[in-house]
Design a protein around this motif. Structure first.
Motif, PDB file in Angstrom:
ATOM      1  N   MET A   1      -3.021  14.256  -1.483  1.00 11.53           N
ATOM      2  CA  MET A   1      -1.877  13.788  -2.059  1.00 11.53           C
ATOM      3  C   MET A   1      -1.498  14.560  -3.260  1.00 11.53           C
ATOM      4  SD  MET A   1      -2.730   9.823  -2.236  1.00 11.53           S
ATOM      5  CE  MET A   1      -3.080   9.027  -0.226  1.00 11.53           C
ATOM      6  N   ASP A   2      -0.125  14.661  -3.500  1.00  6.14           N
ATOM      7  CA  ASP A   2       0.197  15.137  -4.982  1.00  6.14           C
ATOM      8  C   ASP A   2      -0.208  14.077  -6.094  1.00  6.14           C
ATOM      9  OD1 ASP A   2       2.055  13.021  -5.306  1.00  6.14           O
ATOM     10  OD2 ASP A   2       3.718  14.466  -4.719  1.00  6.14           O
ATOM     11  N   TRP A   3      -0.242  14.637  -7.270  1.00  8.27           N
ATOM     12  CA  TRP A   3      -0.451  13.783  -8.199  1.00  8.27           C
ATOM     13  C   TRP A   3      -0.053  12.446  -8.507  1.00  8.27           C
ATOM     14  CZ3 TRP A   3       2.259  12.357 -12.715  1.00  8.27           C
ATOM     15  CH2 TRP A   3       3.329  13.018 -12.910  1.00  8.27           C
TER      16      TRP A   3
ATOM     17  N   ASP B   1     -12.100  12.737 -10.050  1.00 11.67           N
ATOM     18  CA  ASP B   1     -11.306  13.713 -10.763  1.00 11.67           C
ATOM     19  C   ASP B   1     -12.417  14.324 -11.977  1.00 11.67           C
ATOM     20  OD1 ASP B   1      -8.379  13.938  -9.691  1.00 11.67           O
ATOM     21  OD2 ASP B   1      -8.589  11.724 -10.175  1.00 11.67           O
ATOM     22  N   ILE B   2     -13.043  13.362 -12.742  1.00 14.75           N
ATOM     23  CA  ILE B   2     -14.237  13.595 -13.219  1.00 14.75           C
ATOM     24  C   ILE B   2     -15.253  12.862 -13.196  1.00 14.75           C
ATOM     25  CG2 ILE B   2     -14.486  13.792 -16.218  1.00 14.75           C
ATOM     26  CD1 ILE B   2     -11.589  14.035 -16.406  1.00 14.75           C
TER      27      ILE B   2
ATOM     28  N   GLY C   1      -0.496  19.993 -16.509  1.00  9.82           N
ATOM     29  CA  GLY C   1      -1.166  20.348 -15.246  1.00  9.82           C
ATOM     30  C   GLY C   1      -2.838  20.001 -15.285  1.00  9.82           C
ATOM     31  N   LEU C   2      -3.304  19.409 -16.039  1.00  5.10           N
ATOM     32  CA  LEU C   2      -4.805  18.893 -16.404  1.00  5.10           C
ATOM     33  C   LEU C   2      -4.794  17.382 -16.327  1.00  5.10           C
ATOM     34  CD1 LEU C   2      -5.751  21.323 -19.313  1.00  5.10           C
ATOM     35  CD2 LEU C   2      -6.072  21.792 -16.597  1.00  5.10           C
TER      36      LEU C   2
END
Length: 124
Positions: free
Chosen positions: A34-36, A67-68, A93-94
Motif C-alpha cells: 500500500m502507499d503510505w 515500520d520501526i 519521506g521518512l
C-alpha cells in the motif's frame, strides 16, 4: 442497434467483470504494497481490532511488518515494541516514531499499545 453489437457489448462487460474479479481474488492488497496514506488508514483500522494477549505472530499476520521496531531483554522477559505508521506529521519521506502507534509485547504477547506503552517500555 444490431443484436450482434449488443451481444458484443454484454460479452465485453462480462469479460471485464471476470477480469476484475480475478485481479481482486488473486492479488489481495497487502499492507506492504500500500502507499503510505492507505497504509496509515489500514493500520488505524486494524489496531482497533487488536486484543490484549494476542501473539506477535497474530499481529504480524494482521498488520504486516512494522515500520520501526525495538527490543530488549529484562531479566527473563523479552520486551519488544513494534511501531506502525498511523498519522502523517511531516512530508520528509521518512517514517518516525511520532508518526506511529507503538505495540508493546512481552514474551511474544501483546500487553499494551499507544503512547503509554512506549513510555512503559522506556521506563523498564
Amino acid at each position: 442497434m444490431n443484436s450482434k453489437v449488443i451481444r458484443l457489448i454484454f460479452a465485453g462487460i462480462a469479460l471485464y467483470a471476470a477480469f476484475v474479479f480475478l485481479v481482486i481474488s488473486v492479488y489481495p492488497d497487502k499492507p506492504e504494497n500500500m502507499d503510505w496514506k492507505d497504509r496509515e488508514e489500514y493500520n488505524r483500522v486494524q489496531i482497533t481490532k487488536l486484543k490484549l494477549g494476542s501473539t506477535r505472530e497474530e499481529v504480524l499476520a494482521l498488520l504486516g511488518s512494522p515500520d520501526i521496531t525495538e527490543a530488549k531483554r529484562q531479566n527473563e522477559n523479552a520486551i519488544q515494541v513494534m511501531f506502525y505508521r498511523t498519522q502523517h506529521v511531516r512530508a520528509d519521506g521518512l517514517t518516525t516514531q511520532d508518526e506511529c502507534t507503538p505495540l508493546l509485547f512481552e514474551n511474544e504477547k501483546l500487553i499494551a499499545w499507544g503512547d503509554g506503552a512506549y513510555s512503559s517500555y522506556q521506563q523498564s
